[in-house]
Design a protein around this motif. Structure first.
Motif, PDB file in Angstrom:
ATOM      1  N   ARG A 147     -14.981  -4.147  -4.907  1.00  0.00           N
ATOM      2  CA  ARG A 147     -13.916  -3.709  -4.009  1.00  0.00           C
ATOM      3  C   ARG A 147     -13.251  -2.498  -4.638  1.00  0.00           C
ATOM      4  O   ARG A 147     -13.307  -2.303  -5.846  1.00  0.00           O
ATOM      5  CB  ARG A 147     -12.868  -4.811  -3.822  1.00  0.00           C
ATOM      6  CG  ARG A 147     -13.423  -6.123  -3.317  1.00  0.00           C
ATOM      7  CD  ARG A 147     -13.285  -6.239  -1.808  1.00  0.00           C
ATOM      8  NE  ARG A 147     -13.787  -7.505  -1.328  1.00  0.00           N
ATOM      9  CZ  ARG A 147     -13.049  -8.586  -1.124  1.00  0.00           C
ATOM     10  NH1 ARG A 147     -11.766  -8.579  -1.372  1.00  0.00           N
ATOM     11  NH2 ARG A 147     -13.615  -9.681  -0.668  1.00  0.00           N
TER      12      ARG A 147
ATOM     13  N   GLN B 189      -7.907  -9.923  -6.850  1.00  0.00           N
ATOM     14  CA  GLN B 189      -6.930  -8.890  -6.518  1.00  0.00           C
ATOM     15  C   GLN B 189      -5.692  -9.019  -7.400  1.00  0.00           C
ATOM     16  O   GLN B 189      -4.971  -8.050  -7.587  1.00  0.00           O
ATOM     17  CB  GLN B 189      -6.593  -8.945  -5.030  1.00  0.00           C
ATOM     18  CG  GLN B 189      -7.786  -8.484  -4.179  1.00  0.00           C
ATOM     19  CD  GLN B 189      -7.614  -8.807  -2.729  1.00  0.00           C
ATOM     20  OE1 GLN B 189      -7.665  -9.966  -2.327  1.00  0.00           O
ATOM     21  NE2 GLN B 189      -7.428  -7.774  -1.921  1.00  0.00           N
TER      22      GLN B 189
ATOM     23  N   SER C  46      -4.220   1.714  -8.605  1.00  0.00           N
ATOM     24  CA  SER C  46      -3.387   0.529  -8.402  1.00  0.00           C
ATOM     25  C   SER C  46      -2.475   0.330  -9.601  1.00  0.00           C
ATOM     26  O   SER C  46      -2.790   0.745 -10.718  1.00  0.00           O
ATOM     27  CB  SER C  46      -4.260  -0.720  -8.232  1.00  0.00           C
ATOM     28  OG  SER C  46      -5.120  -0.584  -7.125  1.00  0.00           O
TER      29      SER C  46
ATOM     30  N   HIS D  27      -9.485  -0.645  -4.319  1.00  0.00           N
ATOM     31  CA  HIS D  27      -8.147  -0.433  -3.773  1.00  0.00           C
ATOM     32  C   HIS D  27      -7.578   0.914  -4.201  1.00  0.00           C
ATOM     33  O   HIS D  27      -6.412   1.186  -3.944  1.00  0.00           O
ATOM     34  CB  HIS D  27      -7.194  -1.548  -4.191  1.00  0.00           C
ATOM     35  CG  HIS D  27      -7.385  -2.816  -3.429  1.00  0.00           C
ATOM     36  ND1 HIS D  27      -7.354  -2.879  -2.054  1.00  0.00           N
ATOM     37  CD2 HIS D  27      -7.610  -4.074  -3.827  1.00  0.00           C
ATOM     38  CE1 HIS D  27      -7.548  -4.113  -1.651  1.00  0.00           C
ATOM     39  NE2 HIS D  27      -7.715  -4.861  -2.718  1.00  0.00           N
TER      40      HIS D  27
ATOM     41  N   CYS E 168       0.866  -1.178   0.000  1.00  0.00           N
ATOM     42  CA  CYS E 168       0.000   0.000   0.000  1.00  0.00           C
ATOM     43  C   CYS E 168       0.903   1.228   0.000  1.00  0.00           C
ATOM     44  O   CYS E 168       1.557   1.530   0.994  1.00  0.00           O
ATOM     45  CB  CYS E 168      -0.920  -0.007   1.229  1.00  0.00           C
ATOM     46  SG  CYS E 168      -2.035   1.409   1.261  1.00  0.00           S
TER      47      CYS E 168
ATOM     48  N   GLY F 132      -8.508   0.499  -9.523  1.00  0.00           N
ATOM     49  CA  GLY F 132      -8.600  -0.273  -8.292  1.00  0.00           C
ATOM     50  C   GLY F 132      -9.976  -0.836  -8.018  1.00  0.00           C
ATOM     51  O   GLY F 132     -10.177  -1.532  -7.032  1.00  0.00           O
TER      52      GLY F 132
ATOM     53  N   ASN G 168      -5.578   0.570   1.423  1.00  0.00           N
ATOM     54  CA  ASN G 168      -5.074  -0.650   2.028  1.00  0.00           C
ATOM     55  C   ASN G 168      -6.133  -1.743   2.065  1.00  0.00           C
ATOM     56  O   ASN G 168      -7.305  -1.478   2.285  1.00  0.00           O
ATOM     57  CB  ASN G 168      -4.586  -0.349   3.453  1.00  0.00           C
ATOM     58  CG  ASN G 168      -3.639  -1.387   3.970  1.00  0.00           C
ATOM     59  OD1 ASN G 168      -3.189  -2.275   3.244  1.00  0.00           O
ATOM     60  ND2 ASN G 168      -3.309  -1.295   5.237  1.00  0.00           N
TER      61      ASN G 168
ATOM     62  N   ILE H  53      -1.070  -0.684  -4.241  1.00  0.00           N
ATOM     63  CA  ILE H  53      -2.426  -0.164  -4.070  1.00  0.00           C
ATOM     64  C   ILE H  53      -2.413   1.141  -3.288  1.00  0.00           C
ATOM     65  O   ILE H  53      -1.463   1.427  -2.558  1.00  0.00           O
ATOM     66  CB  ILE H  53      -3.333  -1.208  -3.373  1.00  0.00           C
ATOM     67  CG1 ILE H  53      -2.764  -1.646  -2.023  1.00  0.00           C
ATOM     68  CG2 ILE H  53      -3.571  -2.403  -4.277  1.00  0.00           C
ATOM     69  CD1 ILE H  53      -3.607  -2.661  -1.255  1.00  0.00           C
TER      70      ILE H  53
END
Length: 187
Positions: free
Chosen positions: A94, A123, A99, A96, A34, A80, A115, A112
């Motif tokens: 989701r 992912q 990314s 992120h 991250c 993301g 976090n 990413i």
């Protein structure tokens, strides 16, 4: 496959990525570091270009390792946003944040902005990585990785890197806690 940190850790620990890079391992997928600053630098460089940056280790280098000076190819960039399809949260969106997938020698590192621990194969696949084709997958997660990643693993090795999210409760200094308390004390 190896598993590392989770449980609200900073997500920017480099204590496991550093020796993987130093060892020259190849065909590795690593989720995730991250690091919003690194993701932005990758975006500025653009897909297919090489970027030199300090990766991870910015929140508290004393706990999770210092930033790594790396040069890598920007393989993929993403907003993301992706849909999880595994046993934990399958069918849900989701995010992120910005990314990037960086290829640093033989290691493909997911970077990413927001976090989140590894809980779903998407992912990786949302950034173009097929986790089934990696010799080694490294996922930062205390246990939530199991449902999605154990079925594709030949072997799972849990790694405690000593970063913020350690299972070794005695490694942390507790100042405001009544004693005795389990698991710090025998009771």
């Amino acid at each position: 496959m190896t598993a590392g940190a989770g449980s609200s850790a900073y997500g920017d620990a480099t204590t496991l990525l550093h020796p993987i890079l130093e060892a020259g391992l190849t065909n590795v997928g690593f989720h995730a570091i991250c690091d919003p600053e690194a993701a932005l630098k990758a975006q500025e460089a653009g897909v297919g270009n090489t970027v030199r940056l300090k990766l991870g280790g910015k929140v508290d280098p004393s706990i999770g390792g210092a930033p790594l000076d790396v040069t890598g190819e920007v393989v993929t960039l993403s907003s993301g946003h992706f849909i999880a399809y595994g046993p934990i949260g399958g069918g849900t969106w989701r995010n992120h944040g910005l990314s990037a997938l960086l290829r640093i020698d033989g290691v493909e590192v997911v970077v990413i902005t927001n976090n989140g621990q590894a809980t779903d194969l998407a992912q990786f696949t949302s950034l173009g990585v097929d986790p089934h084709r990696k010799s080694t997958l490294v996922v930062k997660s205390m246990q939530h990785f199991c449902a999605a990643f154990e079925p594709i693993a030949r072997n799972v090795i849990e790694v405690d890197t000593g970063a913020l999210s350690t299972k070794n409760f005695l490694a942390r200094l507790y100042k405001h806690i009544r004693r005795p308390i389990w698991p710090l004390d025998d009771i």
